[in-house]
Design a protein around this motif. Structure first.
Motif, PDB file in Angstrom:
ATOM      1  N   GLN A   1       9.457  -2.552  -2.281  1.00  0.00           N
ATOM      2  CA  GLN A   1      10.410  -1.367  -2.134  1.00  0.00           C
ATOM      3  C   GLN A   1       9.768   0.058  -2.420  1.00  0.00           C
ATOM      4  O   GLN A   1      10.141   0.838  -1.898  1.00  0.00           O
ATOM      5  CB  GLN A   1      11.812  -1.827  -3.107  1.00  0.00           C
ATOM      6  CG  GLN A   1      12.407  -2.845  -2.469  1.00  0.00           C
ATOM      7  CD  GLN A   1      13.654  -3.310  -3.095  1.00  0.00           C
ATOM      8  OE1 GLN A   1      13.861  -2.775  -4.273  1.00  0.00           O
ATOM      9  NE2 GLN A   1      14.594  -4.190  -2.842  1.00  0.00           N
ATOM     10  N   GLY A   2       9.239  -0.026  -3.633  1.00  0.00           N
ATOM     11  CA  GLY A   2       8.315   1.193  -3.924  1.00  0.00           C
ATOM     12  C   GLY A   2       7.448   1.722  -3.025  1.00  0.00           C
ATOM     13  O   GLY A   2       7.410   3.000  -2.949  1.00  0.00           O
ATOM     14  N   LEU A   3       6.717   0.766  -2.346  1.00  0.00           N
ATOM     15  CA  LEU A   3       5.706   0.978  -1.574  1.00  0.00           C
ATOM     16  C   LEU A   3       6.255   1.904  -0.297  1.00  0.00           C
ATOM     17  O   LEU A   3       5.818   2.863   0.268  1.00  0.00           O
ATOM     18  CB  LEU A   3       4.884   0.103  -1.023  1.00  0.00           C
ATOM     19  CG  LEU A   3       4.047   0.054   0.267  1.00  0.00           C
ATOM     20  CD1 LEU A   3       2.902   0.974  -0.018  1.00  0.00           C
ATOM     21  CD2 LEU A   3       3.756  -1.259   0.745  1.00  0.00           C
ATOM     22  N   LEU A   4       7.416   1.113   0.374  1.00  0.00           N
ATOM     23  CA  LEU A   4       8.267   1.704   1.228  1.00  0.00           C
ATOM     24  C   LEU A   4       8.747   2.972   0.949  1.00  0.00           C
ATOM     25  O   LEU A   4       8.797   4.050   1.767  1.00  0.00           O
ATOM     26  CB  LEU A   4       9.189   0.668   1.703  1.00  0.00           C
ATOM     27  CG  LEU A   4      10.146   1.122   2.962  1.00  0.00           C
ATOM     28  CD1 LEU A   4       9.434   1.237   4.251  1.00  0.00           C
ATOM     29  CD2 LEU A   4      11.217   0.135   3.054  1.00  0.00           C
ATOM     30  N   SER A   5       9.336   3.409  -0.167  1.00  0.00           N
ATOM     31  CA  SER A   5      10.319   4.520  -0.353  1.00  0.00           C
ATOM     32  C   SER A   5       9.009   5.657  -0.575  1.00  0.00           C
ATOM     33  O   SER A   5       9.346   6.727  -0.170  1.00  0.00           O
ATOM     34  CB  SER A   5      10.669   4.331  -1.818  1.00  0.00           C
ATOM     35  OG  SER A   5      11.528   5.439  -2.269  1.00  0.00           O
ATOM     36  N   ARG A   6       8.036   5.409  -1.283  1.00  0.00           N
ATOM     37  CA  ARG A   6       6.882   6.400  -1.685  1.00  0.00           C
ATOM     38  C   ARG A   6       6.420   6.729  -0.160  1.00  0.00           C
ATOM     39  O   ARG A   6       5.956   7.986   0.127  1.00  0.00           O
ATOM     40  CB  ARG A   6       5.691   6.050  -2.527  1.00  0.00           C
ATOM     41  CG  ARG A   6       6.239   5.777  -3.848  1.00  0.00           C
ATOM     42  CD  ARG A   6       5.224   5.596  -4.737  1.00  0.00           C
ATOM     43  NE  ARG A   6       4.451   4.283  -4.457  1.00  0.00           N
ATOM     44  CZ  ARG A   6       4.874   3.118  -4.678  1.00  0.00           C
ATOM     45  NH1 ARG A   6       5.801   3.079  -5.958  1.00  0.00           N
ATOM     46  NH2 ARG A   6       4.012   1.875  -4.406  1.00  0.00           N
ATOM     47  N   SER A   7       6.231   6.023   0.784  1.00  0.00           N
ATOM     48  CA  SER A   7       5.491   6.419   2.033  1.00  0.00           C
ATOM     49  C   SER A   7       6.551   7.098   2.821  1.00  0.00           C
ATOM     50  O   SER A   7       6.077   8.326   3.351  1.00  0.00           O
ATOM     51  CB  SER A   7       5.337   5.168   2.847  1.00  0.00           C
ATOM     52  OG  SER A   7       6.411   4.419   3.413  1.00  0.00           O
ATOM     53  N   ILE A   8       7.789   6.954   2.929  1.00  0.00           N
ATOM     54  CA  ILE A   8       8.902   7.780   3.229  1.00  0.00           C
ATOM     55  C   ILE A   8       8.935   9.040   2.855  1.00  0.00           C
ATOM     56  O   ILE A   8       8.920  10.232   3.358  1.00  0.00           O
ATOM     57  CB  ILE A   8      10.224   7.023   3.299  1.00  0.00           C
ATOM     58  CG1 ILE A   8      10.084   5.612   4.311  1.00  0.00           C
ATOM     59  CG2 ILE A   8      11.332   7.795   3.917  1.00  0.00           C
ATOM     60  CD1 ILE A   8      11.405   5.004   4.156  1.00  0.00           C
TER      61      ILE A   8
END
Length: 610
Positions: free
Chosen positions: A373-380
């Motif tokens: 979830q953190g990975l996805l949020s940061r990439s966005i």
């Protein structure tokens, strides 16, 4: 002596005032009865009934026109209110194809015909609509209310056309029901409105107004075109339910509520029904019309969404036929993510039950694996800030297990507050599994499933660089199976493979997770011990030797290993370290095997660490 006999209200061309005429029956000096009329402007009346023009005696229009004032100088009510009016006025007979039966002097001057010529014409001969105006005339004659404003083009005697606003409504002259039409020349006003009308037409937006009862008060040309009507008279005074497919006497509509609560209605989608019965999807905007702090109606603008809906349906069909999933995502300034659209393939991808519609909210983000979830949020968020193309691989949890998704999009600024992502999601689970298998195969020995030499060399370089930067010690143990060739020659390669497997299992069980056990080649193994001094490494090597010597691998009677141990020296090249540990291993074999040999060096000092 006089008494008020009747009050006659006539709406003025400006539609803001009504002429209130008090009609007095009075006795003259010679004893005869005569009529007097006094007129003055009065506040606009909203509920007029059909007007009755009463004379004494009661002449019909032709008689009044022919006789004019009587020989005794009496002015009839008809003459006072009709002939002396400053606005052009016509009396029209709807039963005789709109024949003009009378015209006041202002009308004669306006149209440029002699009086007798004008009164010999029909209304359709001066109306640019021609005979198409006759149904409108009949419809006006059937109105129960008072005079209503209509817009036409009238042709004058010289052939020129003038834009006119007519206030037409039924009146009774004697025992006849005629139409009284008050003409107001609005050509100049129309010219000033021409640009606005062109603008409305160019954007294909319809505009109409309704009163608080839901009846049309005006419609613009674009609205007529979109709703399939030829002239505004077909809708004026009609109820709003005329254009709603689910019309009923008791039903109220959202745009009517605007007049009650005075709250504008925005982006409201409604199905409307055209004059030919075809239903069309529209997008409505409605706002209250307020005059002197009183809401008098609602103005509505609307656009036809038929083509847009058709395009959206095509896009959805294409999106649903795409092997992946098409999505639209909106990110606000606070990082809040909203999935606006996801094609039907998402349900299958996430293993959801087959339903006609996806649940709301769309469960894509909710199913993201907690670790990603953190990975996805940061990439966005990075893509929102930079507007660079967005790509991310992450895991989602489904009823059938974990799957991998690949998301791709090119973000664009939608408004100051939102960034829009239009992109695709692809199921890459099979690819990730294959990549993991290839990665594993690239770094692991296929027989023993421990690290291979290539990976060990990479780890060795990392340990070497760390030691150079921070002085972190590390040691190596090189291990070789004693007389392994004879095992293969005597018992076969199956027993040799079994011996290798049992050996690596025993070694792995006694090493730390940070230690790296690798098959260096054949029956040789290398163990990298990070943060470990020489003497601690020698202790580990002795423990491993003893454990291997205690193994029982039938049909082998004895199974032993020889080990060399070395600690990396400061600034020592890796090849030098490998040679020293290899030489120590050879010394162990030459001194009888099944033993540990330490590669000594001058820099050996300090406490052991392990």
């Amino acid at each position: 002596m006089s008494t008020v006999s009747e009050i006659w209200h006539i709406r003025s061309p400006e539609a803001e005032t009504v002429m209130t005429c008090h009609c007095f029956e009075t006795r003259l000096a010679d004893g005869r009865i005569g009529w007097l009329a006094e007129g003055h402007p009065a506040p606009a009346l909203h509920h007029q009934q059909s007007t009755r023009i009463q004379t004494h005696p009661h002449p019909n229009a032709e008689t009044a026109r022919a006789s004019g004032p009587d020989q005794n100088g009496e002015r009839t009510l008809y003459e006072s209110l009709f002939r002396a009016n400053t606005a052009p006025m016509l009396l029209i007979d709807p039963e005789r194809e709109g024949a003009i039966v009378d015209a006041n002097p202002t009308a004669v001057a306006f149209y440029g015909y002699p009086y007798d010529k004008l009164c010999s014409l029909h209304v359709w001969e001066i109306n640019s609509l021609g005979r198409s105006a006759l149904p409108i005339t009949q419809r006006i004659a059937s109105w129960k209310g008072g005079h209503k404003p209509l817009h036409f083009k009238h042709r004058l005697a010289d052939g020129s056309l003038r834009d006119v606003q007519t206030y037409a409504g039924p009146v009774e002259v004697g025992d006849r029901r005629l139409l009284l039409s008050i003409i107001h020349d609005i050509t100049a006003q129309k010219e000033t409105e021409h640009f606005n009308r062109l603008l409305l037409d160019s954007i294909h937006d319809g505009v109409f107004g309704i009163d608080l009862d839901g009846r049309f008060t005006f419609v613009n040309p674009a609205a007529l075109r979109l709703l399939g009507y030829r002239h505004e008279s077909e809708l004026l005074n009609a109820h709003l339910r005329t254009i709603f497919p689910d019309a009923s006497e008791s039903k109220t509509y959202a745009i009517q509520g605007v007049g009650t609560n005075r709250q504008a209605l925005k982006n409201h989608e409604e199905w409307l029904i055209r004059g030919d019965g075809v239903q069309i999807p529209t997008l409505l905007y409605a706002a209250p019309i307020v005059r002197a702090r009183t809401c008098v109606g609602v103005v509505v603008s609307f656009s036809d969404l038929t083509e847009q809906k058709a395009r959206e349906a095509q896009v959805i069909d294409l999106a649903n036929s795409f092997p992946g999933v098409v999505f639209q995502m909106q990110v606000d300034a606070n990082g809040q993510i909203d999935m606006l659209f996801v094609s039907a393939g998402l349900g299958k991808l996430l293993g959801l039950p087959e339903e006609p519609d996806l649940p709301d909210p769309i469960p894509l983000l909710a199913t993201t694996h907690p670790d990603d979830q953190g990975l996805l949020s940061r990439s966005i968020q990075r893509a929102v800030r930079s507007h660079d193309p967005w790509q991310c691989e992450w895991r989602v949890k489904t009823p059938k297990g974990v799957k991998w998704l690949l998301g791709r999009s090119r973000p664009r600024q939608h408004t100051n507050a939102f960034t829009l992502f239009n992109g695709v999601l692809i199921d890459i689970t099979d690819r990730k599994i294959l990549e993991a298998e290839l990665q594993h195969a690239a770094h692991h020995d296929p027989l023993t499933d421990i690290w291979n030499r290539r990976y060990c060399e990479q780890m060795l370089k990392m340990a070497h660089d760390l030691a150079k930067r921070h002085g972190t010690p590390y040691s190596l143990i090189m291990l070789d199976i004693d007389r392994f060739k004879s095992i293969n020659d005597t018992f076969g390669h199956d027993v040799g493979d079994l011996a290798l497997t049992r050996l690596t299992q025993t070694l792995s069980e006694r090493l730390r997770k940070t230690d790296k056990l690798a098959r260096w080649g054949g029956e040789e193994f290398m163990i990298l011990l990070p943060n470990t001094r020489l003497r601690a490494a020698a202790t580990v090597a002795e423990t491993l030797r003893a454990c291997v010597a205690s193994l029982r691998i039938p049909p082998l009677e004895q199974f032993t290993v020889s080990l060399g141990v070395a600690e990396a020296e400061l600034e020592e090249p890796i090849q030098s370290l490998l040679k020293r540990v290899d030489d120590a291993l050879l010394d162990a074999k030459e001194q009888g095997r099944n033993r540990v040999q330490i590669a000594e060096h001058d820099s050996q000092a300090g406490p052991n660490s392990r």
